[in-house]
Design a protein around this motif. Structure first.
Motif, PDB file in Angstrom:
ATOM      1  N   ASP A  72       0.803  -1.228   0.000  1.00 35.94           N
ATOM      2  CA  ASP A  72       0.000   0.000   0.000  1.00 35.94           C
ATOM      3  C   ASP A  72       0.835   1.276   0.000  1.00 35.94           C
ATOM      4  OD1 ASP A  72      -2.277  -1.581  -0.030  1.00 35.94           O
ATOM      5  OD2 ASP A  72      -2.622  -1.384   2.113  1.00 35.94           O
ATOM      6  N   GLN A  73       1.866   1.318   0.823  1.00 31.67           N
ATOM      7  CA  GLN A  73       2.734   2.487   0.920  1.00 31.67           C
ATOM      8  C   GLN A  73       4.151   1.987   1.177  1.00 31.67           C
ATOM      9  OE1 GLN A  73       2.143   4.777   4.527  1.00 31.67           O
ATOM     10  NE2 GLN A  73       1.206   3.020   5.523  1.00 31.67           N
ATOM     11  N   ASP A  74       5.117   2.866   1.075  1.00 35.12           N
ATOM     12  CA  ASP A  74       6.493   2.478   1.338  1.00 35.12           C
ATOM     13  C   ASP A  74       6.642   2.161   2.822  1.00 35.12           C
ATOM     14  OD1 ASP A  74       9.202   2.130   1.532  1.00 35.12           O
ATOM     15  OD2 ASP A  74       9.723   3.979   0.476  1.00 35.12           O
ATOM     16  N   GLN A  75       6.905   0.909   3.151  1.00 36.21           N
ATOM     17  CA  GLN A  75       7.038   0.482   4.545  1.00 36.21           C
ATOM     18  C   GLN A  75       8.485   0.251   4.948  1.00 36.21           C
ATOM     19  OE1 GLN A  75       3.988  -2.750   4.619  1.00 36.21           O
ATOM     20  NE2 GLN A  75       2.952  -1.372   6.061  1.00 36.21           N
TER      21      GLN A  75
ATOM     22  N   VAL B 115      12.904  -4.621   4.780  1.00 38.80           N
ATOM     23  CA  VAL B 115      11.796  -4.439   3.833  1.00 38.80           C
ATOM     24  C   VAL B 115      12.448  -4.188   2.483  1.00 38.80           C
ATOM     25  CG1 VAL B 115       9.780  -3.070   3.194  1.00 38.80           C
ATOM     26  CG2 VAL B 115      10.231  -3.574   5.599  1.00 38.80           C
ATOM     27  N   ILE B 116      12.522  -5.251   1.654  1.00 37.88           N
ATOM     28  CA  ILE B 116      13.264  -5.128   0.398  1.00 37.88           C
ATOM     29  C   ILE B 116      12.527  -4.280  -0.630  1.00 37.88           C
ATOM     30  CG2 ILE B 116      14.689  -7.168   0.666  1.00 37.88           C
ATOM     31  CD1 ILE B 116      12.751  -8.645  -1.189  1.00 37.88           C
ATOM     32  N   SER B 117      11.211  -4.190  -0.491  1.00 40.83           N
ATOM     33  CA  SER B 117      10.420  -3.310  -1.356  1.00 40.83           C
ATOM     34  C   SER B 117       9.022  -3.219  -0.770  1.00 40.83           C
ATOM     35  CB  SER B 117      10.359  -3.843  -2.793  1.00 40.83           C
ATOM     36  OG  SER B 117       9.817  -2.854  -3.653  1.00 40.83           O
ATOM     37  N   SER B 118       8.217  -2.374  -1.375  1.00 44.65           N
ATOM     38  CA  SER B 118       6.800  -2.278  -1.021  1.00 44.65           C
ATOM     39  C   SER B 118       6.020  -2.089  -2.302  1.00 44.65           C
ATOM     40  CB  SER B 118       6.536  -1.079  -0.100  1.00 44.65           C
ATOM     41  OG  SER B 118       7.187  -1.223   1.140  1.00 44.65           O
ATOM     42  N   MET B 119       4.862  -2.722  -2.368  1.00 42.24           N
ATOM     43  CA  MET B 119       3.944  -2.525  -3.474  1.00 42.24           C
ATOM     44  C   MET B 119       3.156  -1.262  -3.147  1.00 42.24           C
ATOM     45  SD  MET B 119       0.800  -2.573  -5.009  1.00 42.24           S
ATOM     46  CE  MET B 119      -0.271  -3.083  -3.713  1.00 42.24           C
ATOM     47  N   ILE B 120       3.313  -0.266  -3.970  1.00 43.13           N
ATOM     48  CA  ILE B 120       2.725   1.048  -3.712  1.00 43.13           C
ATOM     49  C   ILE B 120       1.401   1.200  -4.439  1.00 43.13           C
ATOM     50  CG2 ILE B 120       3.080   3.540  -3.957  1.00 43.13           C
ATOM     51  CD1 ILE B 120       5.087   2.208  -2.057  1.00 43.13           C
ATOM     52  N   LYS B 121       0.412   1.700  -3.727  1.00 45.19           N
ATOM     53  CA  LYS B 121      -0.856   2.121  -4.334  1.00 45.19           C
ATOM     54  C   LYS B 121      -0.885   3.640  -4.268  1.00 45.19           C
ATOM     55  CE  LYS B 121      -3.681  -1.685  -2.578  1.00 45.19           C
ATOM     56  NZ  LYS B 121      -4.809  -1.961  -1.671  1.00 45.19           N
ATOM     57  N   ASP B 122      -1.038   4.269  -5.396  1.00 49.06           N
ATOM     58  CA  ASP B 122      -1.112   5.730  -5.436  1.00 49.06           C
ATOM     59  C   ASP B 122      -2.564   6.157  -5.219  1.00 49.06           C
ATOM     60  OD1 ASP B 122      -0.871   8.444  -5.857  1.00 49.06           O
ATOM     61  OD2 ASP B 122      -0.411   8.266  -8.003  1.00 49.06           O
ATOM     62  N   VAL B 123      -3.004   6.082  -3.987  1.00 55.26           N
ATOM     63  CA  VAL B 123      -4.387   6.410  -3.648  1.00 55.26           C
ATOM     64  C   VAL B 123      -4.679   7.879  -3.936  1.00 55.26           C
ATOM     65  CG1 VAL B 123      -6.105   6.478  -1.798  1.00 55.26           C
ATOM     66  CG2 VAL B 123      -4.511   4.560  -1.948  1.00 55.26           C
TER      67      VAL B 123
END
Length: 176
Positions: free
Chosen positions: A78-81, A89-97
């Motif tokens: 959802d956001q950069d964690q 945290v190797i990456s985050s799946m980002i949602k541009d809400v």
């Protein structure tokens, strides 16, 4: 339905890059209990899981705590964690809400309110992606280029990502 799309898409990505990798799926049954996320994650890590991609709201903060505790990796959602455990945290799946809200607001302002419609905004629309803090140095060389290549193919409609377990079972990895 939405959480199954996460699962099918993630598994398709794994299948496309290394079909020998085993993906373990665990549902915690909650999006709000970080302690449940942590205990489930610790159990998974103790079974040999190397990376956990959580799609579980606040439950996922427990997953990230567990990754840090046992020196393993997590993928946020959802956001950069990354700020929760920068080395884990190797990456985050980002949602541009914010961008999605803008898109729908603009459609409405232009007299095209999409009421009674499900609007899906993804790679093509630039409303999902990966975090800028992705730890590319902890991933195999060429990973970023491979991720970007697949993202472009999906955005251009050259690859259709399965949305269900049934579609995943029938899905063949396309050549891109």
């Amino acid at each position: 339905e939405v959480i199954h799309r996460f699962e099918a898409g993630f598994k398709a990505g794994v299948k496309a890059t290394d079909p020998s990798v085993e993906v373990v799926t665990v549902y915690s049954g909650t999006f709000t209990d970080s302690s449940k996320g942590k205990s489930d994650a610790l159990a998974m890590y103790n079974q040999g899981v190397d990376v956990i991609f959580h799609a579980s709201g606040n439950t996922g903060t427990g997953v990230i705590e567990a990754a840090k505790e046992v020196n393993k990796y997590a993928i946020g959602v959802d956001q950069d964690q990354n700020y929760l455990a920068p080395d884990h945290v190797i990456s985050s799946m980002i949602k541009d809400v914010k961008g999605a809200v803008y898109d729908i607001s603009k459609m409405t302002a232009d007299g095209n309110f999409p009421g009674d419609q499900a609007i899906v905004l993804g790679l093509k629309e630039g409303r999902v992606g990966y975090a800028e803090t992705t730890l590319w140095n902890k991933l195999p060389e060429g990973t970023k280029e491979l991720v970007d290549k697949w993202a472009q193919a999906i955005a251009e409609g050259k690859v259709t990502v399965p949305k269900t377990r049934e579609q995943l079972e029938e899905w063949e990895v396309p050549q891109i």
